[in-house]
Design a protein around this motif. Structure first.
Motif, PDB file in Angstrom:
ATOM      1  N   GLU A   1       1.277  11.521  -6.355  1.00  0.00           N
ATOM      2  CA  GLU A   1       1.867  10.419  -6.113  1.00  0.00           C
ATOM      3  C   GLU A   1       1.983   9.871  -4.642  1.00  0.00           C
ATOM      4  OE1 GLU A   1       6.537   9.089  -6.672  1.00  0.00           O
ATOM      5  OE2 GLU A   1       5.536   9.816  -8.618  1.00  0.00           O
ATOM      6  N   SER A   2       2.247  11.126  -3.738  1.00  0.00           N
ATOM      7  CA  SER A   2       2.309  10.736  -2.393  1.00  0.00           C
ATOM      8  C   SER A   2       0.913  10.439  -1.828  1.00  0.00           C
ATOM      9  CB  SER A   2       2.898  12.122  -1.669  1.00  0.00           C
ATOM     10  OG  SER A   2       3.822  12.320  -2.149  1.00  0.00           O
ATOM     11  N   LEU A   3      -0.194  11.313  -2.186  1.00  0.00           N
ATOM     12  CA  LEU A   3      -1.485  11.133  -1.575  1.00  0.00           C
ATOM     13  C   LEU A   3      -2.165  10.007  -1.890  1.00  0.00           C
ATOM     14  CD1 LEU A   3      -2.821  14.848  -1.083  1.00  0.00           C
ATOM     15  CD2 LEU A   3      -1.416  13.288   0.442  1.00  0.00           C
ATOM     16  N   ILE A   4      -2.173   9.783  -3.219  1.00  0.00           N
ATOM     17  CA  ILE A   4      -3.154   8.672  -3.832  1.00  0.00           C
ATOM     18  C   ILE A   4      -2.590   7.315  -3.218  1.00  0.00           C
ATOM     19  CG2 ILE A   4      -3.900   7.237  -5.977  1.00  0.00           C
ATOM     20  CD1 ILE A   4      -3.966  10.158  -7.162  1.00  0.00           C
ATOM     21  N   THR A   5      -1.142   7.232  -3.387  1.00  0.00           N
ATOM     22  CA  THR A   5      -0.652   5.898  -2.876  1.00  0.00           C
ATOM     23  C   THR A   5      -0.981   5.635  -1.315  1.00  0.00           C
ATOM     24  OG1 THR A   5       1.418   7.184  -2.957  1.00  0.00           O
ATOM     25  CG2 THR A   5       1.098   5.172  -4.342  1.00  0.00           C
ATOM     26  N   TYR A   6      -0.826   6.850  -0.604  1.00  0.00           N
ATOM     27  CA  TYR A   6      -1.044   6.718   0.962  1.00  0.00           C
ATOM     28  C   TYR A   6      -2.656   6.303   1.353  1.00  0.00           C
ATOM     29  CZ  TYR A   6      -2.044   8.463   5.677  1.00  0.00           C
ATOM     30  OH  TYR A   6      -2.276   8.529   7.074  1.00  0.00           O
ATOM     31  N   TYR A   7      -3.307   6.983   0.476  1.00  0.00           N
ATOM     32  CA  TYR A   7      -4.811   6.588   0.705  1.00  0.00           C
ATOM     33  C   TYR A   7      -5.274   5.220   0.181  1.00  0.00           C
ATOM     34  CZ  TYR A   7      -5.851  11.127   2.522  1.00  0.00           C
ATOM     35  OH  TYR A   7      -5.743  12.308   3.283  1.00  0.00           O
ATOM     36  N   LEU A   8      -4.721   4.963  -0.812  1.00  0.00           N
ATOM     37  CA  LEU A   8      -4.571   3.239  -1.440  1.00  0.00           C
ATOM     38  C   LEU A   8      -4.057   2.519  -0.421  1.00  0.00           C
ATOM     39  CD1 LEU A   8      -3.853   3.393  -5.323  1.00  0.00           C
ATOM     40  CD2 LEU A   8      -5.914   2.984  -4.256  1.00  0.00           C
ATOM     41  N   ALA A   9      -3.061   2.915   0.251  1.00  0.00           N
ATOM     42  CA  ALA A   9      -2.499   2.113   1.299  1.00  0.00           C
ATOM     43  C   ALA A   9      -3.470   1.950   2.354  1.00  0.00           C
ATOM     44  CB  ALA A   9      -0.835   2.754   1.601  1.00  0.00           C
ATOM     45  N   MET A  10      -3.856   2.974   2.745  1.00  0.00           N
ATOM     46  CA  MET A  10      -5.037   2.925   4.006  1.00  0.00           C
ATOM     47  C   MET A  10      -6.283   2.144   3.667  1.00  0.00           C
ATOM     48  SD  MET A  10      -4.644   5.846   6.381  1.00  0.00           S
ATOM     49  CE  MET A  10      -6.154   6.950   6.266  1.00  0.00           C
ATOM     50  N   ALA A  11      -6.511   2.024   2.182  1.00  0.00           N
ATOM     51  CA  ALA A  11      -7.578   1.275   2.016  1.00  0.00           C
ATOM     52  C   ALA A  11      -7.181  -0.347   1.908  1.00  0.00           C
ATOM     53  CB  ALA A  11      -8.194   1.757   0.730  1.00  0.00           C
ATOM     54  N   PHE A  12      -6.086  -0.516   1.220  1.00  0.00           N
ATOM     55  CA  PHE A  12      -5.828  -1.789   0.661  1.00  0.00           C
ATOM     56  C   PHE A  12      -4.634  -2.293   1.461  1.00  0.00           C
ATOM     57  CE2 PHE A  12      -7.795   0.134  -2.925  1.00  0.00           C
ATOM     58  CZ  PHE A  12      -8.872  -0.864  -2.799  1.00  0.00           C
ATOM     59  N   GLY A  13      -4.055  -1.719   2.472  1.00  0.00           N
ATOM     60  CA  GLY A  13      -2.942  -2.202   3.162  1.00  0.00           C
ATOM     61  C   GLY A  13      -1.714  -1.643   2.730  1.00  0.00           C
ATOM     62  N   ALA A  14      -0.499  -1.687   3.610  1.00  0.00           N
ATOM     63  CA  ALA A  14       0.577  -0.965   3.347  1.00  0.00           C
ATOM     64  C   ALA A  14       1.342  -1.232   2.125  1.00  0.00           C
ATOM     65  CB  ALA A  14       1.415  -1.225   4.657  1.00  0.00           C
ATOM     66  N   GLY A  15       0.905  -2.560   1.524  1.00  0.00           N
ATOM     67  CA  GLY A  15       1.666  -3.263   0.247  1.00  0.00           C
ATOM     68  C   GLY A  15       1.572  -1.963  -0.826  1.00  0.00           C
ATOM     69  N   PHE A  16       0.592  -1.079  -0.656  1.00  0.00           N
ATOM     70  CA  PHE A  16       0.319  -0.447  -1.915  1.00  0.00           C
ATOM     71  C   PHE A  16       1.544   0.992  -1.914  1.00  0.00           C
ATOM     72  CE2 PHE A  16      -3.465  -2.455  -2.782  1.00  0.00           C
ATOM     73  CZ  PHE A  16      -3.266  -2.034  -4.242  1.00  0.00           C
ATOM     74  N   LEU A  17       2.287   1.102  -0.832  1.00  0.00           N
ATOM     75  CA  LEU A  17       3.131   2.149  -0.875  1.00  0.00           C
ATOM     76  C   LEU A  17       4.075   2.146  -1.800  1.00  0.00           C
ATOM     77  CD1 LEU A  17       3.414   3.143   3.028  1.00  0.00           C
ATOM     78  CD2 LEU A  17       2.570   4.494   1.319  1.00  0.00           C
TER      79      LEU A  17
END
Lengths: 303, 241, 253, 344
Positions: free
Chosen positions: A250-266
């Motif tokens: 939950e922490s890592l995947i959202t973190y990397y998604l947020a890196m890729a697609f912007g902070a909104g993914f957090l």
């Protein structure tokens, strides 16, 4: 730093999922109020901090007891239904009702506390109170220590004491346990008390991680269920495995998604848990600990 | 003088609405092996479950030591020195052999448990080498030894065994029967046995009951039963009452 | 003529081999009985045949069509229905409703359900039939009682009645008279006989030979997951029952 | 003032009756513990806010960001509705159709991952999915404006403010009545019967040729389509959608409370349950400050209402699990006819 957060979060999830799994094994009730148990703990910790200046880490023993009482009260209110052999749907609805009552109590209490303290306490964090060692947050050590202590304690209890063996026996086969003279009722009571107590402790640590509002419990319950189901609701060890899988992903995947697609993914952490949970249900409905690994190996080798 | 251990009077019982046992009258004598035989579905296993409180009793009495225990819950019966061994799932698979033996002595104090485990291991020396193994990994015979060992640990006066030789090889079954006799002779245990293997079971028994369709078809000493003219027909369940 | 055949069915429960190469053959219009001690695999066998358990090896053929490991709901459409060992009535529903579930009405599809004309004719037919069956089973006075309030024997009758609703080719029954008083048990088998006369095939697992023996055409004996004896017709069945092997597993040698 | 209370009660009765009727089919008849009921209501809001608003923006050729754009679009359409009432009604019908189709699809997909699971896993999964979609809609401002909210067309822009509540309540009640007729017609049939049978015993239903998964999918599709209609009405009534409003407590827990209170499996009983709840809810809403000061409660009365309704639910489960009006056997016309014959 993101790994640090993931471990802390996983530790807390383990505490919560363990309680959920325990009560599910002994009484077959999926407890939707587990998240709110923790928030009760959070607010008690807040109270002790605001009124008596006690550091939340020091109030953990109190939270353990308060949580235990909440767990006990829940079980007592479910008992008439269990005795009547109510269906699992009805029991689930009952825990939803208890969750709502807790939410009401917490919400009301937060306002009462605000009035006593003289400033609003509807939202709060403890992160600013935390200490740090070698640049790591104190909560990392404390939550890890709590989990280690818990596992060690549970190990001693379940494997080294008479009551613990009886507890394991009645989890596996309650009717046989009865023929041995074990009062299965006692073991159920115990599991609810412990479940509440663990959640209470988790609640004291949670505000070091994230902001708490009265409804936070209703949010984390998804992660708790995901952890228990991924690990397997039928084994205590499932909560441990599932807690780390869900917590870290939950922490890592959202973190990397947020890196890729912007902070909104957090904010989509819960969606990640949900997807992992659904994938588990489709592939291995009884979770990782429920898989018959022998059969899997057989199938893999025969092909 | 014959001391009656358990006396069953006009017992009617079953599961929910399905009545299985009809007006059973029977007695179990102290220090003897009493065997219940009968075809499948005759209610003999249900009979044991009923005595231990695991079914629904509609009417009738179960007198044990001058008290009616028909409505005493199972976990309290365990404390009255009655032990019941179900046919399947009679050990805790996730627990080790040692833990199983310990849990069997749940109602006893610590020293007593130690002493009883010692006794059980003397009767079942086969268990000594596998104390640390999980019961779920044992063979059928080992599991049955463990289950009976657990019954011994409990320091019970009455032992109720539900088909202890089911699904065992004839050789192992023979060993089990030997152990049952040993338990009676060494400890004066009162044993109530339900067996599919009727002939062999009756040969080691003192008294017997033949159940057919949930009723007692005939009763007597084990020898009388074995020599009863309709023994074979009833055992196969071919002849109606 | 053969209607159902199993070939070398093997079924494991974990390590335990519950079925160990079971091959049986059921003739059309026969009443075939499977007996055997507890744990010999009888119920497992019929659960595999009716799709409630999946075989690990082996094949099941019904009217020469391979039906191995098909889902129960598919098998129904082949004309294969079953009853359960512990009666499973729809407790909160009336006896009549319980029977009506035995047949499928186009009105069960929500889109059709709204257009009454499309399903009322079939429903009328089903209701008529249900009452005929209730009369046949002597249950018509109980039609509006909740099934959960019936006695165990009556529940078994309701189960049979439900199975009759579709004109099945074959009915598989798991202990149809367990826990049923002898009088009613004979009634149940007299019904079975009448249905047999109408061409329905029966595969039955039942312990109570004292009652069922005189009704059956074909007997299989199971032990430890295998078929150990078989006989067709009165003579052969008698022979099977005095076969030392069979006597041994029942009495012990 | 008191007139307003009545129009509020009527309005909420209609909204909640629609939701509860659909939940009653899913839970009361089919036994599906749909702890994600709120999702279907949210779908209705998405149909209005997410689709209809965008269509309006396209129609009026408004560019720019969604939240401000939809404000312009709705005020433009409101001006038109004010002089052409038929447009307002048309938008209502269009929104209902859109929402039903969307609900149908979402409901069918929603149950897919869990259609083969046991009741407890089923309930957990439905709750989790619903909660996750709720979170996405709350934090993603591009779907329905998230926690900022967006405005929706005022389909009654032609009605003067003082009557709006009454007219809207009337519309909602008419639709609720139609939904009631729909369910009565849909469920007093072999369909209703097989749903109840599935609730009672899945194995029996499977042994008699029905596919449980298909039944669950159909049930949830219909239930979600109807739930979405309530979402549409609610969004159009408030003229404003805020994602946070579609909470689990309001749109899942309370409908369960109403269904269980009235009598699960009984559409008329559910009406009674809804009425009881709505009267209490509206009175609490309106008089909450009077209550707060009269009883000297040191906190928001909403918390008190949570405690009260939670306790009420427990009491129902303890003492009246079949509700105020228990369910009745399903009698199709041929059954009625035959039974009448027998009774003679």
């Amino acid at each position: 730093m993101i790994i640090e957060g993931a471990i802390i979060y996983s530790n807390l999830l383990v505490l919560l999922a363990l309680g959920l799994t325990l009560t599910y094994i002994t009484t077959n009730v999926p407890n939707f109020a587990q998240g709110s148990y923790a928030i009760v703990g959070s607010y008690v910790a807040l109270t002790l901090l605001k009124l008596f200046g006690i550091c939340p880490y020091l109030s953990l023993p109190v939270l353990f007891i308060v949580g235990a009482i909440v767990g006990l009260l829940t079980y007592l209110s479910l008992k008439p239904l269990i005795k009547r052999n109510a269906s699992v749907e009805m029991l689930m609805i009952a825990t939803l009702a208890i969750d709502l009552i807790l939410l009401g109590v917490i919400g009301a209490y937060s306002e009462v506390l605000s009035q006593i303290v003289g400033s609003t306490q509807a939202k709060f964090v403890f992160a600013n109170l935390d200490f740090s060692i070698f640049g790591f947050r104190g909560i990392l050590f404390v939550s890890t220590l709590v989990v280690i202590l818990l596992l060690f304690g549970l190990y001693l209890l379940l494997y080294k004491t008479k009551f613990g063996i009886a507890l394991r026996a009645s989890m596996e086969n309650p009717s046989l346990a009865q023929t041995m003279g074990i009062d299965v009722e006692k073991t159920r009571l115990f599991s609810w008390i412990l479940s509440g107590a663990l959640a209470g402790v988790a609640g004291g640590l949670l505000p070091f991680m994230q902001e708490i509002v009265p409804a936070t419990g209703d949010l984390i319950i998804i992660s708790i269920f995901a952890a228990s189901i991924v690990g397997g609701l039928r084994h205590i060890s499932g909560a441990l495995i599932g807690g780390y899988i869900i917590g870290i992903s939950e922490s890592l995947i959202t973190y990397y998604l947020a890196m890729a697609f912007g902070a909104g993914f957090l904010v989509y952490g819960k969606v990640v848990s949900l997807i992992i949970m659904i994938a588990t249900l489709l592939i291995a409905p009884y979770g990782i600990t429920g898989v018959d690994w022998k059969k899997v190996r057989k199938r893999l080798f025969s092909q | 003088m014959v001391i009656r251990m358990i006396k069953i009077k006009n017992l009617n019982a079953g599961y929910g609405k399905l009545q299985i046992l009809f007006d059973i009258n029977a007695k179990v004598e102290k220090g003897k092996i009493t065997t219940v035989v009968g075809p499948n579905g005759s209610g003999k296993s249900t009979f044991l479950k009923t005595l231990f409180g695991l079914t629904k009793i509609y009417s009738g009495e179960i007198i044990f030591n001058n008290k009616n225990i028909a409505h005493v819950p199972p976990h309290q019966k365990a404390r009255m020195k009655i032990a019941y061994l179900p046919q399947t799932n009679n050990v805790f698979a996730d627990l080790t052999v040692e833990e199983n033996l310990k849990i069997a002595g749940y109602v006893l104090d610590k020293d007593k448990v130690k002493e009883r485990i010692e006794i059980a291991l003397n009767i079942f020396p086969e268990l000594k080498n596998i104390l640390k193994r999980k019961a779920g990994t044992l063979s059928g015979g080992q599991r049955q030894f463990l289950a009976m060992g657990m019954a011994l640990v409990r320091d019970a006066e009455v032992l109720m065994l539900d088909e202890p030789t089911a699904q065992l090889s004839p050789k192992l079954a023979e060993v089990i029967f030997g152990k049952i006799v040993e338990m009676r002779d060494e400890f004066g245990l009162t044993i109530l046995l339900v067996e599919q293997n009727a002939k062999r079971a009756l040969e080691i028994s003192d008294n017997g009951y033949m159940f057919v369709s949930g009723k007692v078809a005939f009763e007597g000493t084990a020898e009388e039963l074995l020599n009863h003219e309709k023994f074979k027909e009833y055992s196969l369940g071919i002849t109606a009452l | 003529m053969e209607i159902l055949r199993t070939e070398n069915i093997v079924k494991y429960f974990g390590e335990f081999k519950a079925l160990d190469g079971v091959s049986i053959s059921v003739n059309k219009g026969d009443i075939t009985l499977v007996i055997g001690p507890n744990g010999s695999g009888k119920s497992t066998l019929i659960n595999v045949i009716t799709g409630f358990l999946k075989a690990d090896e082996g094949k099941v053929y019904f009217e020469n069509k391979d039906i191995t490991n098909k889902e129960p709901e598919e098998l129904y459409h082949y004309g294969l229905v079953r009853t359960f060992q512990t009666p499973q009535p729809l407790k909160e529903m009336t006896v009549l409703e319980n029977l009506l579930i035995g047949d499928i009405n186009p009105g069960e599809n929500p889109t059709t359900a709204l257009f009454y004309k499309k399903w009322i004719p079939k429903e009328e037919e089903m209701v008529e039939k249900a009452f005929k069956i209730l009369e046949f089973l002597k249950l018509s006075h109980l039609y509006d009682r909740k099934a959960g309030e019936l006695s165990g024997g009556q529940m078994k009758l309701v189960e049979i009645g439900r199975a009759l609703m579709t004109n099945p080719k074959m009915i598989v029954m798991d202990e149809p008279i367990a826990g049923v008083a002898p009088g009613l048990a004979h009634d149940i088998f007299n019904h079975v006989l009448e249905l047999k006369a109408r061409g329905i095939t029966f595969l039955i697992v039942e312990h109570r030979l004292d009652i069922v023996l005189k009704y059956i055409d074909h007997l299989y004996v199971m032990f430890n997951g295998q078929i150990i004896a078989e006989g067709r017709g009165e003579e052969e069945i008698k022979k099977v029952l005095s076969d030392p092997k069979v006597v041994e597993i029942y009495i012990g040698e | 003032m008191s007139f307003d209370i009545i129009s509020m009660i009527l309005l909420w009765f209609g909204l909640y009756y629609i939701v509860s009727l659909s939940l009653n089919m899913e839970f009361g008849y089919a036994g599906i513990p749909n702890f994600g009921k709120a999702l279907s209501v949210l779908v209705g809001a998405i149909a209005v806010g997410g689709i209809l608003d965008r269509l309006l923006m396209l129609y009026f050729k408004i560019n720019g960001d969604f939240i401000t754009g939809s404000t312009y679009a709705t005020s433009a359409i409101n001006t038109i509705i004010a002089s052409h009432p038929i447009v307002g009604i048309g938008i209502l019908i269009l929104a209902i159709i859109l929402a039903s189709i969307l609900g149908l699809i979402v409901g069918a997909i929603f149950i897919l991952p869990s259609a083969k699971l046991k009741e407890d896993y089923l309930g957990i999964t439905l709750l989790a999915i619903s909660e996750a979609v709720f979170l996405i809609c709350t934090y993603n401002l591009n779907i329905i404006g998230g926690y900022y909210g967006i405005s929706t067309p005022d389909i009654l822009a032609f009605v003067s403010g003082e009557y709006r509540g009454w007219v809207f309540a009337g519309i909602v009640l008419i639709i609720a009545f139609l939904v009631f007729l729909f369910f009565e017609r849909l469920l007093n049939t072999p369909f209703g019967r097989v749903l109840r049978a599935m609730r009672e015993n899945e194995n029996t239903v499977r042994a008699f040729g029905r596919n449980i998964m298909m039944l669950r999918i159909k049930t949830m599709a219909i239930g979600s389509a109807i739930g979405a209609i309530a979402g549409v009405l609610y969004s159009l009534y408030t003229v404003n959608i805020i994602a946070n409003a579609f909470t689990r407590v309001d749109w899942t827990f309370f409908p369960f409370l109403m269904v269980l209170l009235g009598g699960k499996g009984n559409n008329k009983g559910v009406a009674l349950g809804v009425l009881c709840y709505v009267v209490i809810k509206v009175l609490l809403d309106i008089y909450k400050y009077n209550i707060k000061y009269a009883l000297n409660i040191p906190f928001e009365p909403v918390w008190l209402s949570y405690m009260l309704f939670g306790v009420l639910m427990l009491l129902i489960l303890y003492y009246k699990p079949s509700g105020l009006i228990p369910e009745k056997p399903i009698l199709t016309p041929p059954m009625k006819k035959k039974i009448a014959e027998i009774k003679q």
